[in-house]
Design a protein around this motif. Structure first.
Motif, PDB file in Angstrom:
ATOM      1  N   UNK A 154       0.852  -1.190   0.000  1.00  0.00           N
ATOM      2  CA  UNK A 154       0.000   0.000   0.000  1.00  0.00           C
ATOM      3  C   UNK A 154       0.886   1.237   0.000  1.00  0.00           C
ATOM      4  N   UNK A 155       0.821   2.036  -1.074  1.00  0.00           N
ATOM      5  CA  UNK A 155       1.675   3.213  -1.179  1.00  0.00           C
ATOM      6  C   UNK A 155       1.426   4.217  -0.049  1.00  0.00           C
ATOM      7  N   UNK A 156       0.229   4.235   0.498  1.00  0.00           N
ATOM      8  CA  UNK A 156      -0.094   5.162   1.572  1.00  0.00           C
ATOM      9  C   UNK A 156      -0.045   4.532   2.949  1.00  0.00           C
ATOM     10  N   UNK A 157       0.691   3.436   3.077  1.00  0.00           N
ATOM     11  CA  UNK A 157       0.712   2.690   4.340  1.00  0.00           C
ATOM     12  C   UNK A 157       1.250   3.522   5.493  1.00  0.00           C
ATOM     13  N   UNK A 158       0.648   3.380   6.676  1.00  0.00           N
ATOM     14  CA  UNK A 158       1.244   3.999   7.871  1.00  0.00           C
ATOM     15  C   UNK A 158       2.619   3.410   8.156  1.00  0.00           C
ATOM     16  N   UNK A 159       3.444   4.198   8.819  1.00  0.00           N
ATOM     17  CA  UNK A 159       4.818   3.802   9.134  1.00  0.00           C
ATOM     18  C   UNK A 159       5.092   4.079  10.606  1.00  0.00           C
ATOM     19  N   UNK A 160       5.840   3.189  11.235  1.00  0.00           N
ATOM     20  CA  UNK A 160       6.319   3.371  12.606  1.00  0.00           C
ATOM     21  C   UNK A 160       7.840   3.484  12.541  1.00  0.00           C
ATOM     22  N   UNK A 161       8.411   4.428  13.274  1.00  0.00           N
ATOM     23  CA  UNK A 161       9.863   4.558  13.335  1.00  0.00           C
ATOM     24  C   UNK A 161      10.336   4.476  14.778  1.00  0.00           C
ATOM     25  N   UNK A 162      11.482   3.824  14.972  1.00  0.00           N
ATOM     26  CA  UNK A 162      12.080   3.757  16.301  1.00  0.00           C
ATOM     27  C   UNK A 162      13.577   3.530  16.164  1.00  0.00           C
ATOM     28  N   UNK A 163      14.358   3.914  17.176  1.00  0.00           N
ATOM     29  CA  UNK A 163      15.806   3.708  17.119  1.00  0.00           C
ATOM     30  C   UNK A 163      16.170   2.223  17.104  1.00  0.00           C
ATOM     31  N   UNK A 164      17.249   1.895  16.420  1.00  0.00           N
ATOM     32  CA  UNK A 164      17.728   0.519  16.363  1.00  0.00           C
ATOM     33  C   UNK A 164      18.002  -0.015  17.765  1.00  0.00           C
ATOM     34  N   UNK A 165      18.590   0.807  18.623  1.00  0.00           N
ATOM     35  CA  UNK A 165      18.916   0.352  19.980  1.00  0.00           C
ATOM     36  C   UNK A 165      17.659  -0.029  20.751  1.00  0.00           C
ATOM     37  N   UNK A 166      16.571   0.724  20.545  1.00  0.00           N
ATOM     38  CA  UNK A 166      15.319   0.405  21.229  1.00  0.00           C
ATOM     39  C   UNK A 166      14.717  -0.895  20.698  1.00  0.00           C
ATOM     40  N   UNK A 167      14.782  -1.077  19.381  1.00  0.00           N
ATOM     41  CA  UNK A 167      14.234  -2.304  18.810  1.00  0.00           C
ATOM     42  C   UNK A 167      14.987  -3.519  19.331  1.00  0.00           C
ATOM     43  N   UNK A 168      16.284  -3.404  19.479  1.00  0.00           N
ATOM     44  CA  UNK A 168      17.070  -4.529  19.997  1.00  0.00           C
ATOM     45  C   UNK A 168      16.601  -4.908  21.404  1.00  0.00           C
ATOM     46  N   UNK A 169      16.352  -3.920  22.236  1.00  0.00           N
ATOM     47  CA  UNK A 169      15.869  -4.189  23.592  1.00  0.00           C
ATOM     48  C   UNK A 169      14.476  -4.811  23.571  1.00  0.00           C
ATOM     49  N   UNK A 170      13.616  -4.314  22.693  1.00  0.00           N
ATOM     50  CA  UNK A 170      12.258  -4.847  22.598  1.00  0.00           C
ATOM     51  C   UNK A 170      12.268  -6.299  22.136  1.00  0.00           C
TER      52      UNK A 170
END
Length: 216
Positions: A154-170
């Motif tokens: 979907x060209x209009x898809x919502x996007x989530x952004x987060x730092x790489x360091x946070x994703x690693x912890x999650x």
């Protein structure tokens, strides 16, 4: 519940299907095509529902003349695929929610919880991974930030952004949640599965790509 300062919540989730009339053990109600978060705080009925859905994912009989016949008792018959198939599957994956915007990335069709390992390719590997289709969730690393596209088709898809360091912890927290769930299932199984308890816990570990508890 694992989350970041950006209020990003990441959970390992099992896809659920409606299965009316199930009576082999107590199960919590579940919506068709919903998702059940897996962690160590589930109620016994929720654990029962999770085990039911994972067993249900593996009910297809392999076309193999050497495959053992299905038992005649109802409990053994329902668990037969889970206990005898080589490649086990637990439909689901990782659900990521930006609670500030309400945007949620869900695992797509045909994605399994074992495929959560691909997330580590995003943070420590080639920086890219997808997770099923309809929708087609996509994770991409751009420098120190990971961009999660809810539906890459979907060209209009919502996007989530987060730092790489946070994703690693999650991701590390999500792994602990799955380990805690398996420990919970190991305590639940002897109360409801009789002689099938130990092999079911071993099979759950394989379906989730986790080592089974040493004393299920």
């Amino acid at each position: 519940m694992p989350q970041t300062f950006w209020v990003i919540v990441l959970q390992p989730v099992l896809e659920t299907l409606a299965r009316d009339g199930f009576t082999l053990w107590p199960v919590a109600e579940s919506a068709p095509y919903g998702f059940l978060p897996l962690h160590g705080g589930l109620t016994p009925a929720e654990v029962g529902a999770a085990v039911m859905h994972i067993a249900d994912c593996n009910t297809v009989e392999p076309e193999n003349d050497d495959h053992p016949p299905r038992p005649t008792d109802p409990l053994g018959a329902f668990l037969h695929g889970l206990l005898t198939m080589d490649g086990l599957f637990a439909s689901g994956g990782l659900r990521v929610t930006d609670t500030a915007t309400g945007t949620t990335l869900l695992p797509g069709c045909c994605n399994g919880l074992d495929e959560r390992r691909d997330w580590w390719e995003v943070v420590d590997g080639d920086g890219w991974a997808s997770f099923g289709h309809d929708p087609a969730p996509l994770a991409e690393r751009h420098g120190d930030v990971v961009q999660l596209t809810v539906d890459a088709d979907d060209e209009g898809s919502p996007v989530i952004e987060l730092p790489v360091t946070d994703l690693r912890l999650l991701l590390a927290d999500a792994e602990r949640n799955l380990i805690d769930f398996l420990q919970l299932a190991a305590a639940w199984a002897p109360l409801h599965l009789a002689e099938y308890a130990a092999p079911v816990v071993q099979a759950l570990g394989r379906a989730l790509d986790l080592p089974a508890p040493t004393n299920p």
